[in-house]
Design an enzyme around this catalytic site. Structure first.
Site, mmCIF file in Angstrom:
data_model
loop_
_atom_site.group_PDB
_atom_site.id
_atom_site.type_symbol
_atom_site.label_atom_id
_atom_site.label_comp_id
_atom_site.label_asym_id
_atom_site.label_seq_id
_atom_site.Cartn_x
_atom_site.Cartn_y
_atom_site.Cartn_z
ATOM 1 C CD GLN A 189 5.313 4.350 4.628
ATOM 2 O OE1 GLN A 189 4.856 5.370 5.130
ATOM 3 N NE2 GLN A 189 6.381 4.386 3.881
ATOM 4 N N GLY A 206 9.167 3.831 -1.239
ATOM 5 C CA GLY A 206 9.889 3.757 -2.502
ATOM 6 C C GLY A 206 8.834 3.732 -3.586
ATOM 7 C CG HIS A 207 5.991 6.104 -3.742
ATOM 8 N ND1 HIS A 207 5.128 7.080 -3.327
ATOM 9 C CD2 HIS A 207 5.965 5.165 -2.772
ATOM 10 C CE1 HIS A 207 4.616 6.750 -2.147
ATOM 11 N NE2 HIS A 207 5.125 5.592 -1.792
ATOM 12 C CG ASP A 254 6.165 -1.772 -2.144
ATOM 13 O OD1 ASP A 254 6.548 -0.595 -2.094
ATOM 14 O OD2 ASP A 254 6.637 -2.681 -1.431
ATOM 15 C CE LYS A 271 1.808 3.915 -1.509
ATOM 16 N NZ LYS A 271 2.061 2.454 -1.507
HETATM 17 P P1 GDP Z 1 4.291 2.373 -4.551
HETATM 18 O O1 GDP Z 1 5.207 2.267 -3.383
HETATM 19 O O2 GDP Z 1 2.856 2.102 -4.204
HETATM 20 O O3 GDP Z 1 4.450 3.647 -5.326
HETATM 21 O O4 GDP Z 1 4.724 1.181 -5.537
HETATM 22 P P2 GDP Z 1 6.215 0.807 -5.958
HETATM 23 O O5 GDP Z 1 6.691 1.812 -6.935
HETATM 24 O O6 GDP Z 1 7.064 0.528 -4.764
HETATM 25 O O7 GDP Z 1 5.986 -0.621 -6.625
HETATM 26 C C1 GDP Z 1 5.182 -0.773 -7.727
HETATM 27 C C2 GDP Z 1 6.040 -1.350 -8.891
HETATM 28 O O8 GDP Z 1 5.188 -1.830 -9.889
HETATM 29 C C3 GDP Z 1 6.927 -0.310 -9.550
HETATM 30 O O9 GDP Z 1 8.104 -0.925 -9.988
HETATM 31 C C4 GDP Z 1 6.098 0.162 -10.742
HETATM 32 O O10 GDP Z 1 6.894 0.620 -11.829
HETATM 33 C C5 GDP Z 1 5.408 -1.124 -11.112
HETATM 34 N N1 GDP Z 1 4.075 -0.953 -11.694
HETATM 35 C C6 GDP Z 1 3.112 -0.034 -11.367
HETATM 36 N N2 GDP Z 1 1.990 -0.271 -12.079
HETATM 37 C C7 GDP Z 1 2.252 -1.363 -12.847
HETATM 38 C C8 GDP Z 1 1.464 -2.121 -13.771
HETATM 39 O O11 GDP Z 1 0.295 -1.861 -14.020
HETATM 40 N N3 GDP Z 1 2.085 -3.213 -14.354
HETATM 41 C C9 GDP Z 1 3.360 -3.576 -14.077
HETATM 42 N N4 GDP Z 1 3.875 -4.643 -14.683
HETATM 43 N N5 GDP Z 1 4.129 -2.859 -13.212
HETATM 44 C C10 GDP Z 1 3.576 -1.797 -12.607
HETATM 45 P P1 IMO Z 2 5.560 2.366 0.008
HETATM 46 O O1 IMO Z 2 5.210 3.810 0.252
HETATM 47 C C1 IMO Z 2 5.932 -1.694 1.551
HETATM 48 C C2 IMO Z 2 6.937 -2.105 5.775
HETATM 49 C C3 IMO Z 2 8.302 -2.723 6.075
HETATM 50 C C4 IMO Z 2 7.992 -3.406 7.394
HETATM 51 C C5 IMO Z 2 7.048 -2.413 8.076
HETATM 52 C C6 IMO Z 2 7.753 -1.469 9.044
HETATM 53 O O2 IMO Z 2 6.644 2.188 -0.992
HETATM 54 O O3 IMO Z 2 4.347 1.548 -0.295
HETATM 55 P P2 IMO Z 2 9.310 0.660 8.703
HETATM 56 O O4 IMO Z 2 10.662 0.784 8.029
HETATM 57 O O5 IMO Z 2 8.276 1.557 8.119
HETATM 58 O O6 IMO Z 2 9.402 0.755 10.191
HETATM 59 O O7 IMO Z 2 8.864 -0.867 8.414
HETATM 60 O O8 IMO Z 2 6.446 -1.662 7.042
HETATM 61 N N1 IMO Z 2 6.975 -0.932 4.885
HETATM 62 C C7 IMO Z 2 6.629 -0.971 3.593
HETATM 63 N N2 IMO Z 2 6.242 -2.008 2.824
HETATM 64 N N3 IMO Z 2 5.948 -0.437 1.042
HETATM 65 C C8 IMO Z 2 6.300 0.610 1.825
HETATM 66 O O9 IMO Z 2 6.206 1.893 1.401
HETATM 67 C C9 IMO Z 2 6.701 0.363 3.159
HETATM 68 N N4 IMO Z 2 7.120 1.146 4.174
HETATM 69 C C10 IMO Z 2 7.276 0.341 5.223
HETATM 70 O O10 IMO Z 2 8.680 -3.632 5.086
HETATM 71 O O11 IMO Z 2 7.280 -4.589 7.170
HETATM 72 MG MG MG Z 3 6.915 1.241 -2.765
#
Ligand code: GDP
Ligand code: IMO
Ligand code: MG
Length: 409
Positions: A230, A50-51, A23, A26
Site C-alpha cells: 500500500q 498487487g506488485h 501502485d 514498488k
Molecule cells: P506497486 O503496487 O507499487 O508494486 O505497483 P503495481 O505493480 O501495482 O503497479 C505499477 C504498474 O506500473 C505495474 O504494472 C508495473 O509493471 C508498471 N510500471 C512500473 N514502472 C513503470 C515505468 O516506469 N513505466 C511504465 N510504463 N510502467 C511501469
Molecule cells: P499496493 O501494495 C492501491 C486501497 C483500496 C481501498 C483502500 C482500502 O499494490 O500499492 P483494503 O482492501 O486495503 O481494505 O482497501 O486501500 N488499496 C490499495 N490501493 N494499491 C494497493 O496496494 C492497495 N491496497 C489497498 O483500493 O481504496
Molecule cells: Mg499495486
C-alpha cells in the site's frame, strides 16, 4: 551510481515505501535491488497488495510474497504485521514453481502474523455493502478481507500463524454465531480447517520467530530490503481516513511489523509515479478531468493488478511527496512511469495547494536508460521534483521492464 553499487549506496537496511495512494511501482524497484540484498521482507497488509514486475516480457504479480522473491539467493520474510490468506500464498508459491522458482526453502513466516480466513473476505464485502447502502459510497476496498482481519487482531480474537498445526475448529465454531449475528456471514468451519491443513502441509517448516531471524541476520551484517505495501496516503493513522487501508503503511509501520529498530535503517526509497493514481473512494485533489484521466489510464495501463478496477488518475502533487518524505524519512526518490507522460503537451503539478504547469516533451522516453538521453523537458520535470522536495532522484522509470530504468548518478 554504478549499476552494481545499490547495496553500497542504500546500505544494509533499505526501505521501499509508496509515497502516494499505492501502485507506484514498488515491486519493480524491489526486484532490481533484491539482486544485491540477502533478505527481502514484507511487513504489513496482505493480498490487497498487487506488485507487478516484468522480466524478459514475462509478467509476475506478487500479492503476499515480496517482489524480490524471483532472486533465488534472497531469503524471504513475511513479518508479524501481515495478515495472511493462506490459499493465496499457496497459489503464489505454486505459480512461481511453474516458472522454476522455489521459495519454500528460503521462506520465513512470522508465527505472530495473523491468519486471514475466507470469512474475513465475506465480512469485508458485507461491510462495504452496508456502507454503500448507508451513505451511497463504500471505501472501495479490495474485498480481500484486510479490514476484518485487522479488526480481529485489534480485538485480540484473531488466530496467528503459530496456530498452524493446532486444532482451531472449536475456536472457529465459537466465533461462528457472533460473526453471523454481527455481519450475516456464516463461517464454513470445515472448509477453513481444510485450507489450514493444506497450508500446514507445505508451510509448517517456514513458520518461525522472524524477529529473532532478522536480528541474527543483521548481527551477521546481512542486508535487508523492506518492501512496503500500500502507501503513505493509505496509512491507517496518517492517510486520508476513512479512505485508507487497515495497516500502518509507512516505514515506521514496516519496522514495527518486522520488529526492526529505527536506528538500523540506512535509507528509504520513496516511490512515486510521475503523475498519480488512486483506486477506490476518497479525496484526490489533483484528479484529472474525465477525458484526460482516461488518456492517462490507457497509457499507463492503470487497472488494478488485484481487482482489475480502473484506477482514478491525475497529476503529481509535490505537497503529497513532501508529506510522505517527512513521515518516512525518504532519502532517495524513484520516480516511475515517466514514459506515460510522453504525449502530454503540458503537465500540471500541484504545489502548495495550487496548480502549476510544466512543459511536456512530446517525444518517446520509453526504454531510455541514460539520463542524458532523456529530453530536456523530461529532465527539467524530474529535476524540479528533486529541487522542490530537497531529495535526490536516484531512479526514473521509463517502462515496465526490469531494464527500463534510468539510474541517476
Ligand atoms: P506497486 O503496487 O507499487 O508494486 O505497483 P503495481 O505493480 O501495482 O503497479 C505499477 C504498474 O506500473 C505495474 O504494472 C508495473 O509493471 C508498471 N510500471 C512500473 N514502472 C513503470 C515505468 O516506469 N513505466 C511504465 N510504463 N510502467 C511501469
Ligand atoms: P499496493 O501494495 C492501491 C486501497 C483500496 C481501498 C483502500 C482500502 O499494490 O500499492 P483494503 O482492501 O486495503 O481494505 O482497501 O486501500 N488499496 C490499495 N490501493 N494499491 C494497493 O496496494 C492497495 N491496497 C489497498 O483500493 O481504496
Ligand atoms: Mg499495486
Amino acid at each position: 551510481m554504478s549499476v552494481k553499487s545499490y547495496r553500497k549506496t542504500f546500505g544494509p537496511v533499505c526501505g521501499v515505501i509508496g509515497a502516494q495512494w499505492g501502485d507506484e511501482g514498488k515491486g519493480k524497484i524491489v526486484d532490481i535491488l533484491a539482486e544485491e540484498y540477502d533478505i527481502v521482507a514484507r511487513a504489513n497488509g496482505g493480498a490487497n497488495a498487487g506488485h507487478t514486475i516484468v522480466v524478459d516480457g514475462v509478467k509476475h504479480v506478487f500479492r503476499i510474497l515480496p517482489s524480490g522473491s524471483l532472486h533465488e539467493s534472497a531469503h524471504i520474510v513475511l513479518g508479524s504485521g501481515m495478515v495472511m490468506h493462506l490459499p493465496t500464498l499457496l497459489e503464489e508459491i505454486a505459480l512461481l514453481r511453474k516458472h522454476g522458482i522455489d521459495v519454500v526453502e528460503r521462506l520465513h513466516i512470522s508465527r505472530e502474523a495473523h491468519i486471514l480466513f475466507d470469512f474475513h473476505k465475506e465480512i469485508d464485502a458485507a461491510m462495504e455493502e452496508r456502507r454503500s447502502k448507508a451513505s451511497g459510497e463504500g471505501i472501495g476496498t479490495t474485498k480481500r478481507g484486510i479490514g476484518p482481519a485487522y479488526m480481529d487482531k485489534a480485538a485480540r480474537t484473531g488466530l496467528r500463524m503459530e496456530s498452524l498445526g493446532s486444532d482451531v475448529k472449536a475456536a472457529l465454531q465459537q466465533r461462528s454465531s457472533w460473526v453471523k449475528d454481527a455481519f450475516g456471514v456464516s463461517i464454513d468451519v470445515e472448509n477453513e480447517v481444510r485450507q489450514l491443513v493444506e497450508a500446514q502441509n507445505i508451510l509448517e517448516s517456514c513458520v518461525t520467530d522472524t524477529v529473532g531471524y532478522l536480528h541474527g541476520a543483521l548481527d551477521q551484517r546481512k542486508s535487508v530490503i523492506i518492501e512496503g505495501a500500500q502507501a503513505t496516503l493509505l496509512d491507517i493513522d496518517h492517510g486520508t481516513y476513512p479512505y485508507v487501508t487497515s495497516s500502518s503503511t509507512t516505514l515506521a509501520g514496516a519496522l514495527q511489523g518486522l520488529g526492526i529498530a529505527p536506528k538500523c535503517v540506512t535509507s528509504c526509497i520513496g516511490v512515486a509515479k510521475a503523475y498519480c493514481t488512486r483506486v477506490g473512494s476518497g479525496p484526490f485533489p489533483a484528479e484529472a478531468d474525465v477525458k484526460t484521466a482516461e488518456r492517462l489510464r490507457e497509457r499507463g495501463g492503470e487497472y488494478g493488478s488485484v481487482t482489475k478496477r480502473p484506477r482514478r488518475t491525475g497529476w503529481l502533487s509535490i505537497d503529497d511527496l513532501n508529506f510522505s518524505a517527512r513521515l518516512n524519512g525518504i532519502t532517495h526518490w524513484n520516480i516511475t512511469k515517466l514514459d506515460v507522460l510522453d504525449t502530454e503537451k503540458v503537465i500540471p503539478v500541484w504545489v502548495n495547494g495550487e496548480r502549476a504547469e510544466m512543459s511536456g516533451w512530446d517525444t518517446s522516453t520509453h526504454g531510455i536508460t541514460d539520463w542524458k538521453a532523456l529530453p530536456e523537458q523530461a529532465r527539467a520535470y524530474v529535476e524540479s521534483i528533486a529541487k522542490q522536495t530537497g531529495i535526490p532522484v536516484s531512479f526514473v522509470g521509463t517502462g515496465q521492464g526490469r531494464d527500463e530504468m534510468v539510474v541517476c548518478s
